[in-house]
Design a protein around this motif. Structure first.
Motif, mmCIF file in Angstrom:
data_model
loop_
_atom_site.group_PDB
_atom_site.id
_atom_site.type_symbol
_atom_site.label_atom_id
_atom_site.label_comp_id
_atom_site.label_asym_id
_atom_site.label_seq_id
_atom_site.Cartn_x
_atom_site.Cartn_y
_atom_site.Cartn_z
ATOM 1 N N GLY A 107 21.691 25.536 37.096
ATOM 2 C CA GLY A 107 20.570 25.514 36.155
ATOM 3 C C GLY A 107 20.843 24.606 34.971
ATOM 4 N N ALA A 108 22.069 24.643 34.465
ATOM 5 C CA ALA A 108 22.432 23.767 33.344
ATOM 6 C C ALA A 108 22.367 22.305 33.762
ATOM 7 N N LEU A 109 22.842 21.992 34.973
ATOM 8 C CA LEU A 109 22.774 20.611 35.462
ATOM 9 C C LEU A 109 21.330 20.182 35.704
ATOM 10 N N ALA A 110 20.495 21.093 36.169
ATOM 11 C CA ALA A 110 19.092 20.757 36.452
ATOM 12 C C ALA A 110 18.337 20.378 35.190
ATOM 13 N N ARG A 121 23.504 10.664 37.953
ATOM 14 C CA ARG A 121 23.107 11.964 38.489
ATOM 15 C C ARG A 121 24.320 12.856 38.683
ATOM 16 N N ALA A 122 24.141 14.127 38.343
ATOM 17 C CA ALA A 122 25.147 15.159 38.584
ATOM 18 C C ALA A 122 24.469 16.272 39.365
ATOM 19 N N MET A 123 25.076 16.677 40.485
ATOM 20 C CA MET A 123 24.461 17.736 41.288
ATOM 21 C C MET A 123 25.504 18.482 42.104
ATOM 22 N N LEU A 124 25.223 19.746 42.376
ATOM 23 C CA LEU A 124 26.080 20.546 43.236
ATOM 24 C C LEU A 124 25.937 20.027 44.664
ATOM 25 N N THR A 125 27.069 19.857 45.360
ATOM 26 C CA THR A 125 26.977 19.324 46.716
ATOM 27 C C THR A 125 27.508 20.260 47.787
ATOM 28 N N THR A 126 28.596 20.956 47.557
ATOM 29 C CA THR A 126 29.129 21.855 48.584
ATOM 30 C C THR A 126 29.710 23.103 47.937
ATOM 31 N N GLU A 127 29.902 24.107 48.759
ATOM 32 C CA GLU A 127 30.520 25.332 48.281
ATOM 33 C C GLU A 127 31.254 26.001 49.432
ATOM 34 N N ALA A 128 32.267 26.778 49.089
ATOM 35 C CA ALA A 128 33.045 27.540 50.067
ATOM 36 C C ALA A 128 33.297 28.921 49.490
ATOM 37 N N GLN A 145 31.534 22.101 44.444
ATOM 38 C CA GLN A 145 31.771 20.729 44.013
ATOM 39 C C GLN A 145 30.530 20.164 43.358
ATOM 40 N N ILE A 146 30.773 19.422 42.301
ATOM 41 C CA ILE A 146 29.711 18.720 41.596
ATOM 42 C C ILE A 146 29.926 17.237 41.866
#
Length: 153
Positions: A107-110, A121-128, A145-146
């Protein structure tokens, strides 16, 4: 204005500050937690893989077309979000809390995908996701990961 080698330091500062504003009830750490911080019920580590000494930022620099300036950077910042509720054994409670932490970062990045014009651009790309039952209760840890696209200035 002198050119800098990388936007990584300024971007890490911006993401830590944004996460702290968004997650005021959680411990937001710049890098690896220090003694005492790791016992927080909710913690987000910006720029930490979970393994001390392991690279948390992987960067690639390229030159755009025929230009000598500026250099294009593309990199990924590995982060962790973890939730623990004492002797709570219900994995759903801690899983939901860990993902709520990530929702706060996203939300903060959005609200500012360019991080005050530091990046393109900064965005979330993957998660584990890693659930764990310990003698101290259930723990949910999510590595995420951002991804950053930027020009070094």
């Amino acid at each position: 204005m002198p050119q800098v080698v990388s936007t990584v330091p300024a971007v890490l500062d911006a993401i830590v500050a944004a996460a702290r504003r968004a997650l005021q009830d959680a411990e937001v750490v710049d890098g690896q937690p220090v003694k005492g911080q790791e016992d927080a019920a909710d913690i987000v580590c910006i720029g930490f893989t979970g393994e001390p000494g392991e690279a948390a930022v992987q960067s690639t620099r390229t030159r755009e077309q025929m230009a000598t300036d500026p250099d294009r950077e593309s990199y990924t910042i590995t982060c962790l979000a973890s939730s623990w509720r004492g002797h709570e054994t219900d994995p759903k409670a801690v899983r939901d809390a860990a993902y709520a932490l990530i929702d706060g970062v996203v939300g903060a990045l959005a609200t500012d995908q360019v991080l005050a014009e530091l990046v393109m651009r900064a965005m979330l790309t993957t998660e584990a996701f890693a659930p764990e039952q310990t003698t101290r209760g259930a723990v949910a840890t999510v590595q995420f990961q951002i991804h950053i696209d930027a020009y070094a200035r």
